[in-house]
Design a protein around this motif. Structure first.
Motif, PDB file in Angstrom:
ATOM      1  N   TYR A  42       0.843  -1.200   0.000  1.00 45.39           N
ATOM      2  CA  TYR A  42       0.000   0.000   0.000  1.00 45.39           C
ATOM      3  C   TYR A  42       0.880   1.253   0.000  1.00 45.39           C
ATOM      4  CZ  TYR A  42      -3.604   3.290   1.548  1.00 45.39           C
ATOM      5  OH  TYR A  42      -4.462   4.351   1.654  1.00 45.39           O
ATOM      6  N   CYS A  46       0.916   4.166  -2.793  1.00 44.48           N
ATOM      7  CA  CYS A  46       0.646   5.556  -2.394  1.00 44.48           C
ATOM      8  C   CYS A  46       1.797   6.497  -2.728  1.00 44.48           C
ATOM      9  CB  CYS A  46       0.335   5.635  -0.902  1.00 44.48           C
ATOM     10  SG  CYS A  46      -1.287   4.968  -0.502  1.00 44.48           S
ATOM     11  N   ASP A  89      -9.345  12.226  -2.574  1.00 43.71           N
ATOM     12  CA  ASP A  89      -8.297  11.250  -2.874  1.00 43.71           C
ATOM     13  C   ASP A  89      -7.712  11.583  -4.243  1.00 43.71           C
ATOM     14  OD1 ASP A  89      -8.789   9.805  -0.515  1.00 43.71           O
ATOM     15  OD2 ASP A  89     -10.332   8.604  -1.487  1.00 43.71           O
TER      16      ASP A  89
END
Length: 175
Positions: A42, A46, A89
């Protein structure tokens, strides 16, 4: 007969929670697809350097729900007109994307995008991509909304999205 859809609609917590409620959906798994490194974390995704998109792998019984209906739910529950973003986001990992698993899915995806674009009256930026390897996300991302309904992001972003979805698609909800 089981079919698979790989869909990127922003944060996979949101997309997972929507599809878990759909009749005919057998399994929803959050993960990553489209990047250039194997088994990304993750944190790596990111970092915006791996090329991966947050996606869900939706396994469904195509005798109960078809791919076009899956896409109708997908387009109704995220914004397909914003490039690499869903609300707050922002980044390439939040791209709107369909990783087509067959030529039939590609045809249906392109047709559905044209219909959605006509309805919205503005360009749809959803990427129609060929199938790529799907990497499941870390365990703590699975069933995130179910496990953390009181968490801030879940309350502010996911709960309202689920409410809208349930109203619009009540006929598709699991009993």
């Amino acid at each position: 007969m089981t079919e698979v859809a790989i869909l990127g609609g922003g944060c996979f917590w949101c997309t997972e929670s929507v599809f878990q409620s759909v009749r005919g959906v057998l399994d929803v798994t959050p993960g990553y697809s489209g990047g250039h490194i194997d088994n990304p974390s993750y944190e790596q995704v990111c970092s915006k350097t791996t090329g991966h998109i947050e996606v869900v792998r939706v396994a469904f019984d195509n005798q109960v729900i078809d791919f076009q209906t899956i896409l109708q739910v997908f387009f109704a529950t995220h914004d397909p007109t914003t490039l690499d973003r869903q609300g707050g986001d922002v980044g390439p990992q939040y791209a709107s994307a369909i990783f087509c698993q067959s030529p039939s899915q590609t045809e249906i995806a392109r047709q559905t995008i044209a219909e959605v674009q006509a309805q919205l009256g503005e360009p749809v930026v959803t990427k129609v991509l060929e199938a790529e390897h799907f990497w499941p996300a870390e365990d703590y991302h699975h069933n995130y909304y179910v496990q953390h309904p009181g968490q801030g992001y879940c309350q502010v972003v996911i709960s309202p999205k689920l409410g809208k979805f349930r109203k619009q698609f009540s006929q598709l909800l699991v009993g």
